[in-house]
Structure formats: C-alpha cells, structure tokens
Enzyme design. Structure first.
Site, PDB file in Angstrom:
ATOM      1  N   LYS A  92      19.182  17.745 -39.172  1.00 21.84           N
ATOM      2  CA  LYS A  92      19.864  16.497 -38.810  1.00 21.84           C
ATOM      3  C   LYS A  92      20.294  16.528 -37.343  1.00 21.84           C
ATOM      4  CE  LYS A  92      24.411  16.147 -39.883  1.00 21.84           C
ATOM      5  NZ  LYS A  92      25.373  15.854 -38.806  1.00 21.84           N
ATOM      6  N   ASN A  93      20.929  17.638 -36.942  1.00 21.10           N
ATOM      7  CA  ASN A  93      21.543  17.663 -35.610  1.00 21.10           C
ATOM      8  C   ASN A  93      20.531  17.847 -34.479  1.00 21.10           C
ATOM      9  OD1 ASN A  93      23.921  17.151 -36.837  1.00 21.10           O
ATOM     10  ND2 ASN A  93      24.739  19.235 -36.651  1.00 21.10           N
TER      11      ASN A  93
ATOM     12  N   ARG B 260      29.760   9.481 -35.341  1.00 18.25           N
ATOM     13  CA  ARG B 260      30.202   9.810 -33.976  1.00 18.25           C
ATOM     14  C   ARG B 260      29.044  10.193 -33.065  1.00 18.25           C
ATOM     15  NH1 ARG B 260      35.434  10.902 -32.909  1.00 18.25           N
ATOM     16  NH2 ARG B 260      34.686  12.059 -31.128  1.00 18.25           N
TER      17      ARG B 260
ATOM     18  N   CYS C  57      38.446  11.439 -36.345  1.00 24.45           N
ATOM     19  CA  CYS C  57      37.538  12.273 -37.133  1.00 24.45           C
ATOM     20  C   CYS C  57      38.359  13.213 -37.992  1.00 24.45           C
ATOM     21  CB  CYS C  57      36.641  13.074 -36.218  1.00 24.45           C
ATOM     22  SG  CYS C  57      35.505  14.091 -37.128  1.00 24.45           S
TER      23      CYS C  57
ATOM     24  N   ARG D  74      38.384  15.187 -31.584  1.00 26.68           N
ATOM     25  CA  ARG D  74      37.034  15.337 -31.017  1.00 26.68           C
ATOM     26  C   ARG D  74      36.936  14.512 -29.731  1.00 26.68           C
ATOM     27  NH1 ARG D  74      32.603  15.256 -35.738  1.00 26.68           N
ATOM     28  NH2 ARG D  74      31.300  16.116 -34.094  1.00 26.68           N
ATOM     29  N   PRO D  75      37.458  15.086 -28.638  1.00 22.31           N
ATOM     30  CA  PRO D  75      37.435  14.355 -27.373  1.00 22.31           C
ATOM     31  C   PRO D  75      36.016  14.189 -26.840  1.00 22.31           C
ATOM     32  CG  PRO D  75      38.209  16.614 -27.043  1.00 22.31           C
ATOM     33  CD  PRO D  75      38.022  16.432 -28.516  1.00 22.31           C
TER      34      PRO D  75
ATOM     35  N   ASP E 157      35.591  13.958 -23.288  1.00 20.58           N
ATOM     36  CA  ASP E 157      35.735  14.121 -21.840  1.00 20.58           C
ATOM     37  C   ASP E 157      34.524  14.804 -21.189  1.00 20.58           C
ATOM     38  OD1 ASP E 157      36.961  16.256 -23.509  1.00 20.58           O
ATOM     39  OD2 ASP E 157      37.132  17.296 -21.597  1.00 20.58           O
TER      40      ASP E 157
ATOM     41  N   ASP F 204      29.840  24.744 -38.774  1.00 20.66           N
ATOM     42  CA  ASP F 204      29.279  23.939 -39.869  1.00 20.66           C
ATOM     43  C   ASP F 204      28.995  24.769 -41.127  1.00 20.66           C
ATOM     44  OD1 ASP F 204      29.448  21.742 -38.260  1.00 20.66           O
ATOM     45  OD2 ASP F 204      27.340  21.733 -37.672  1.00 20.66           O
TER      46      ASP F 204
ATOM     47  N   ILE G 154      36.248  26.471 -33.198  1.00 14.37           N
ATOM     48  CA  ILE G 154      35.629  25.261 -32.631  1.00 14.37           C
ATOM     49  C   ILE G 154      36.482  24.035 -32.961  1.00 14.37           C
ATOM     50  CG2 ILE G 154      33.510  23.866 -32.487  1.00 14.37           C
ATOM     51  CD1 ILE G 154      33.016  26.769 -31.642  1.00 14.37           C
TER      52      ILE G 154
HETATM   53  N1  EPU Z   1      34.837  18.997 -27.046  1.00 13.63           N
HETATM   54  C1  EPU Z   1      35.617  18.689 -25.978  1.00 13.63           C
HETATM   55  N2  EPU Z   1      35.231  17.666 -25.170  1.00 13.63           N
HETATM   56  C2  EPU Z   1      34.100  16.959 -25.369  1.00 13.63           C
HETATM   57  C3  EPU Z   1      33.288  17.288 -26.466  1.00 13.63           C
HETATM   58  C4  EPU Z   1      33.679  18.312 -27.286  1.00 13.63           C
HETATM   59  O1  EPU Z   1      36.642  19.315 -25.752  1.00 13.63           O
HETATM   60  O2  EPU Z   1      33.811  16.052 -24.583  1.00 13.63           O
HETATM   61  C5  EPU Z   1      35.228  20.093 -27.938  1.00 13.63           C
HETATM   62  C6  EPU Z   1      35.317  19.680 -29.407  1.00 13.63           C
HETATM   63  O3  EPU Z   1      36.567  19.103 -29.701  1.00 13.63           O
HETATM   64  C7  EPU Z   1      35.109  21.004 -30.100  1.00 13.63           C
HETATM   65  C8  EPU Z   1      34.098  21.696 -29.197  1.00 13.63           C
HETATM   66  O4  EPU Z   1      34.194  21.044 -27.932  1.00 13.63           O
HETATM   67  O5  EPU Z   1      36.289  21.746 -30.100  1.00 13.63           O
HETATM   68  C9  EPU Z   1      32.681  21.632 -29.681  1.00 13.63           C
HETATM   69  O6  EPU Z   1      32.339  20.290 -30.040  1.00 13.63           O
HETATM   70  P1  EPU Z   1      30.896  19.714 -29.749  1.00 13.63           P
HETATM   71  O7  EPU Z   1      30.979  18.688 -28.681  1.00 13.63           O
HETATM   72  O8  EPU Z   1      29.949  20.844 -29.543  1.00 13.63           O
HETATM   73  O9  EPU Z   1      30.573  18.967 -31.097  1.00 13.63           O
HETATM   74  P2  EPU Z   1      29.562  17.764 -31.221  1.00 13.63           P
HETATM   75  O10 EPU Z   1      28.503  17.946 -30.221  1.00 13.63           O
HETATM   76  O11 EPU Z   1      30.286  16.477 -31.242  1.00 13.63           O
HETATM   77  C10 EPU Z   1      27.926  18.923 -32.884  1.00 13.63           C
HETATM   78  C11 EPU Z   1      27.456  18.707 -34.292  1.00 13.63           C
HETATM   79  C12 EPU Z   1      28.582  19.041 -35.262  1.00 13.63           C
HETATM   80  C13 EPU Z   1      29.009  20.487 -35.032  1.00 13.63           C
HETATM   81  C14 EPU Z   1      29.410  20.691 -33.564  1.00 13.63           C
HETATM   82  C15 EPU Z   1      29.742  22.131 -33.219  1.00 13.63           C
HETATM   83  C16 EPU Z   1      25.814  16.971 -34.100  1.00 13.63           C
HETATM   84  C17 EPU Z   1      25.400  15.587 -34.432  1.00 13.63           C
HETATM   85  N3  EPU Z   1      27.037  17.343 -34.475  1.00 13.63           N
HETATM   86  O12 EPU Z   1      29.004  18.009 -32.680  1.00 13.63           O
HETATM   87  O13 EPU Z   1      28.032  18.919 -36.563  1.00 13.63           O
HETATM   88  O14 EPU Z   1      30.084  20.815 -35.864  1.00 13.63           O
HETATM   89  O15 EPU Z   1      28.323  20.273 -32.699  1.00 13.63           O
HETATM   90  O16 EPU Z   1      28.669  22.960 -33.473  1.00 13.63           O
HETATM   91  O17 EPU Z   1      25.042  17.718 -33.522  1.00 13.63           O
HETATM   92  C18 EPU Z   1      28.022  18.526 -38.878  1.00 13.63           C
HETATM   93  O18 EPU Z   1      26.782  18.545 -38.841  1.00 13.63           O
HETATM   94  O19 EPU Z   1      28.658  18.539 -39.956  1.00 13.63           O
HETATM   95  C19 EPU Z   1      28.776  18.489 -37.622  1.00 13.63           C
HETATM   96  C20 EPU Z   1      30.050  18.104 -37.556  1.00 13.63           C
END
Ligand code: EPU
Length: 425
Positions: A22-23, A93, A117, A122-123, A125, A310, A332
């Site tokens: 999926k991701n 998201r 969320c 889940r910022p 920035d 995950d 995380i």
């Molecule tokens: N974070 C920030 N700033 C940002 C973005 C993220 O501080 O601008 C922080 C988040 O709050 C978190 C960390 O960075 O503490 C990692 O978050 P990340 O941005 O990597 O998460 P994501 O890209 O939004 C993807 C997966 C998630 C998975 C996370 C971590 C997809 C569609 N989603 O989310 O998958 O948990 O990476 O590996 O790829 C799931 O499949 O159930 C799922 C939630």
C-alpha cells in the site's frame, strides 16, 4: 457497518501470498501526475486507500484504468484541476503526496490540509520545508494548503529533511517527486530509507528521472525537463507479510508467506527469532514455526531498517502471550497505543507510560467485543482474537479494509475462524 467475528484457538498452518505494498503504491500512483505518457503499474493491491488515490487522480485530470490482476494504467487527460478536495483527503492523510508532483508539473496545487489522526500528532512541516526550499510559496487558508511556484518551475536545493522524530517517509516522497522536474540539482539529507521510497525512486527513474541514492539518507536528484510513460511492479507489502508471520507465531502454527522480499523484513525476522520462533528464508518465501510460548523481548520502533512502527501493535499481541515481561518503546509515534486499552479488555496485562509499554505476558486471553481505531491496531485485534478463548467481535473494520487486501480470506486459508458480518444497529 461490518465487523469481524473471530473464534480463537486454531493454529494457523499453510501458505499465503502477499499483496503489493500500500505505502509504495500510493506515492507511485501520485507520481503519475508527473508523466506525459501512459504508465502501467502492476501488483497494486485492491484497497480502500488505493481507491481514494485513484479518485483524487481523477479529480486532478489523470485517467486511470484498473485491469485484471492488480494492474493499473494511467494517462494524462485534458481535464486539469489542481485541487485535492477535503472530502477525499479527509479519508486518507497520504493524499498529501499529490502536492509535490502538482507543483513540479503544473506550478500550483491546492490540497486540503490533512486533519487529526488517531495514532498521534502528525505534522506536515517537513513537506513544507522541502517544497519551500525549492521555491514554492505555501500558505494555509480555509482548511487548504495553497501552493504556487514562483516563475512556474521549481529550483534544485540542498535540503535537510530531519524532524523531531527523524526522517519522514511521505515528506521524502513529496520532495523527491518535486525535485525530478526542478531546474538543477536537489540533495535531500536525512531522507527516509524505507523500501517504499526505493520503489518510488525506481518508478520515477523508469519514467526518465535522474535519481541517485534512494534507500540511503542522501538522495541526489538532477532535474529533467520531462518524464514519459513507464511500467513498474510494486514491491510486496512488508507490513502485511509481518502481520501474517506474527499470526503464525502467536497461534503456535506454521505459516509461509510467499512473494515477499525478506530483506525488507530483517528487523521483524530478527526480533521474531528472539521470541523463539524458528524462521527459514528461501528466496521470496519466509516460513515461521513456533512450538512454545514466546519469550519476552524488548524493542524500540525506528525508521527503516529498524523495527517498523507499523508492526508495533501486531508484535505487542505476541508479547501479550509471552513468558515474561516485555517492553516496547514507540519512537516514531509516541501516542500510537490505542490498541492497548482494547487488548486489556481481552485480558492482556499492559502498563503504558508515555512512549513505552510494559507487557507482562499471560497464559491466555479471552474474546471480547473490541473496537478498531486504526489500521494496524485493527490487525492487532484480529491477531488477539485468533489466540483468545471464545469469540471476539472486531468492530469498525473499515480501517482494516484501507490496508489489508482480502484479510479474512487469507486468514481463513490458513485455518483461522473469521467471518465478516454486517452489524445491525
Ligand atoms: N513528522 C514530522 N513532520 C512532518 C512529517 C512527519 O515531524 O512534516 C514526524 C511524524 O509525526 C512522525 C515521524 O515524522 O513522528 C515519521 O512520520 P512520517 O512522515 O514518516 O509518516 P508518513 O510518511 O506520514 C508513512 C506511512 C505510515 C507509517 C509512517 C512511518 C504511508 C502512506 N504512510 O507515513 O503508515 O506509519 O510512514 O513509517 O506511507 C500505515 O500504513 O498504517 C501507516 C500509518
């Protein structure tokens, strides 16, 4: 609404084929916005989140067609809106990954600001940081992120993408997709190394992008003028595979997951072995057997190649049944523990303090009616149902339909007693 009714007590035995990730599929589909040609993407799972991104692409003027066998073709169409609307983004998201491609290809984007969320704060920035460094102007107004590129084309930049919790997967995706059509060279430092980012880069390269270092913390991208059509097969879903490995372990069964990349599951395999599971790897298959009660272990979730967040909820179920006291630290998403309260209702002994959960293993749990809060918490509750005495009703399974293809059929093929039931109010 639908629910799963699970009767616990069966050992899971047999083979199960793992679907596409999926991701990886989500950002790859979003990246087709960048292409001037026809793209064919294979091994795309049938999931609600995939349907959502397809709808968003439709809004944005990318024609998609689902063929047989999980194949999706995409083509640019004449209708071109640059708006990803609230009604679609609020359900997923990850929709934010259309931002980078829209800015790179069309110079502007309007994407609904993702809402709250349940797995914690889940910022976004880092998404802003990457895109702004390349010359985009972003502002939040009326619940939308409005973004424009000054001079129409993004410029390459040297960007540090580290946040308070390390790298970000989707901010890396957005920045990488924006950079492929930018003028000049972009270097992303502290990039996410997840296999899904390597897969996205592979697809972009097959469209004509110039990317080096994907899968390492430094990605270097030399912008090109345009990207063409491409063909690609999405990598296997390592989290689905890990979930089935735990299903084998927790029921003290014998399960083989097929069509997987064992290198993507190294941390999970290592920790499962520490619990006493016997694991054999043969090319794209992993077999797990568990003869005794699991041993207690400790781990922290970390960015790849560490233990994935995950898998945290599912692993916790195994440790609920372990001989001894285990500890999980969530590095995380420090608040990703919504499953703890539901597992406790089934007899688990878990003490949670901030980002840490201390799990005292019990010999048995008992079925109960439980509520799914998010995708992986839902998977954990199904696993808990498989080992609990009696019947477990897992409610709100629409979360599971977002990310597990044919979960109940796959579980049933291994001998699980699970059925989907329409709930009467
Ligand atoms: N974070 C920030 N700033 C940002 C973005 C993220 O501080 O601008 C922080 C988040 O709050 C978190 C960390 O960075 O503490 C990692 O978050 P990340 O941005 O990597 O998460 P994501 O890209 O939004 C993807 C997966 C998630 C998975 C996370 C971590 C997809 C569609 N989603 O989310 O998958 O948990 O990476 O590996 O790829 C799931 O499949 O159930 C799922 C939630």
């Amino acid at each position: 609404m639908e629910k799963f009714v699970v009767e616990g007590g069966n050992k899971l035995i047999g083979k199960v084929s793992i679907s596409g990730a999926k991701n990886a599929a989500l950002p790859i589909l979003a990246s087709t916005i960048l292409s001037d040609g026809k793209c064919t993407i294979k091994n795309v799972p049938y999931l609600r989140d995939v349907e959502t991104i397809i709808k968003i692409l439709g809004e944005l003027g990318v024609k998609t067609l689902r063929n047989q066998n999980g194949e999706i073709t995409t083509e640019p169409s004449k209708r071109k809106s640059n708006v990803a609307p609230y009604d679609l983004v609020r359900t997923m998201r990850a929709s934010i990954v259309v931002m980078g491609p829209l800015l790179a290809k069309r110079g502007e984007a309007r994407v609904s600001f993702p809402g709250g969320c349940v797995i914690g704060s889940r910022p976004i920035d880092l998404h802003f940081k990457g895109l702004e460094a390349m010359g985009a102007k972003l502002k939040v107004e009326h619940g939308y992120i409005s973004a424009k590129v000054k001079g129409k084309r993004l410029r390459g930049a040297h960007i540090y993408l580290g946040g308070a919790f390390g790298p970000s997967v989707l901010a890396t995706a957005n920045t990488m997709m924006a950079a492929v059509l930018a003028k000049g060279r972009t270097t992303i430092e502290n990039a996410a190394c997840e296999p899904e980012m390597q897969d996205l880069a592979k697809f972009l390269i097959s469209m004509g992008a110039d990317i080096q270092g994907a899968g390492t913390p430094r990605i270097v991208i030399n912008g090109v003028d345009k990207l063409g059509g491409a063909e690609h097969s999405v990598i296997p879903d390592r989290i689905e595979a890990g979930t089935f490995l735990i299903a084998g372990a927790v029921t003290q069964g014998n399960v083989t997951v097929e069509n997987v990349n064992p290198e993507h599951l190294f941390a999970v395999i290592d920790k499962l072995r520490e619990t006493g599971a016997s694991i054999e790897i043969d090319a794209d298959k992993i077999n797990i057997r568990m003869k005794n009660r699991p041993k207690a272990v400790e781990f922290s979730t970390l960015p790849f190649p560490g233990m994935p967040t995950d898998m945290q909820a599912q692993f916790m179920v195994l440790l609920c049944m372990a001989n001894g006291t285990s500890m999980i630290t969530e590095k995380i998403y420090p608040d990703r523990f919504m499953h703890v309260a539901e597992l406790s209702r089934m007899g688990a002994k878990i003490f949670r303090a901030r980002e840490t959960a201390v799990i005292t293993g019990v010999r048995s749990m008992s079925g109960a009616t439980v509520m799914v809060s998010d995708l992986r918490a839902g998977a954990a509750l199904v696993l808990a149902g498989l080992v609990s005495k009696g019947r477990t009703d897992v409610r709100r399974i629409y979360h599971l339909d977002r990310g597990y293809e044919n979960l109940e059929q796959k579980m049933k093929s291994l001998g699980a007693k699970i059925k989907r039931v329409v709930e009467k109010d």
